[in-house]
Design a protein around this motif. Sequence first.
Motif, PDB file in Angstrom:
ATOM      1  N   SER A  33       0.824  -1.198   0.000  1.00  0.00           N
ATOM      2  CA  SER A  33       0.000   0.000   0.000  1.00  0.00           C
ATOM      3  C   SER A  33       0.867   1.260   0.000  1.00  0.00           C
ATOM      4  N   ILE A  34       1.911   1.263   0.800  1.00  0.00           N
ATOM      5  CA  ILE A  34       2.826   2.408   0.846  1.00  0.00           C
ATOM      6  C   ILE A  34       3.526   2.587  -0.499  1.00  0.00           C
ATOM      7  N   VAL A  35       3.955   1.497  -1.105  1.00  0.00           N
ATOM      8  CA  VAL A  35       4.597   1.567  -2.423  1.00  0.00           C
ATOM      9  C   VAL A  35       3.627   2.148  -3.447  1.00  0.00           C
ATOM     10  N   ASP A  36       2.375   1.701  -3.441  1.00  0.00           N
ATOM     11  CA  ASP A  36       1.375   2.258  -4.354  1.00  0.00           C
ATOM     12  C   ASP A  36       1.238   3.761  -4.170  1.00  0.00           C
ATOM     13  N   HIS A  37       1.182   4.196  -2.914  1.00  0.00           N
ATOM     14  CA  HIS A  37       1.089   5.630  -2.633  1.00  0.00           C
ATOM     15  C   HIS A  37       2.343   6.367  -3.105  1.00  0.00           C
ATOM     16  N   ALA A  38       3.493   5.757  -2.903  1.00  0.00           N
ATOM     17  CA  ALA A  38       4.755   6.391  -3.296  1.00  0.00           C
ATOM     18  C   ALA A  38       4.831   6.594  -4.802  1.00  0.00           C
TER      19      ALA A  38
END
Length: 96
Positions: A33-38
Amino acid sequence: MKYLRINELKAEYSIDGEKWNSIEQITKEDLLSIVDHALENEFFMDDPRESKIGNDAHKIIYSNIYEKLLKLFDERKVFKDECDSQFKEALEKYAE
């Protein structure tokens, strides 16, 4: 939005910018999820070299995640272009 922070000697992460969890609780799904946001949004993290983390294990986890996300964030344009290119080739191949 900030996704990783160091707060009162504790390493923490957030998916939504409001609820913060200890870094040792991070799951594969949280990381994805964090990677997607990044890749899609503005992305901020506290630099582990600028603040002290009290727990050595948390420091190792946080620092490793920080370095990987920093590299990904810095190279996200290249990463997105490569992905788009691969999908374009596949679409052209199977559209025929």
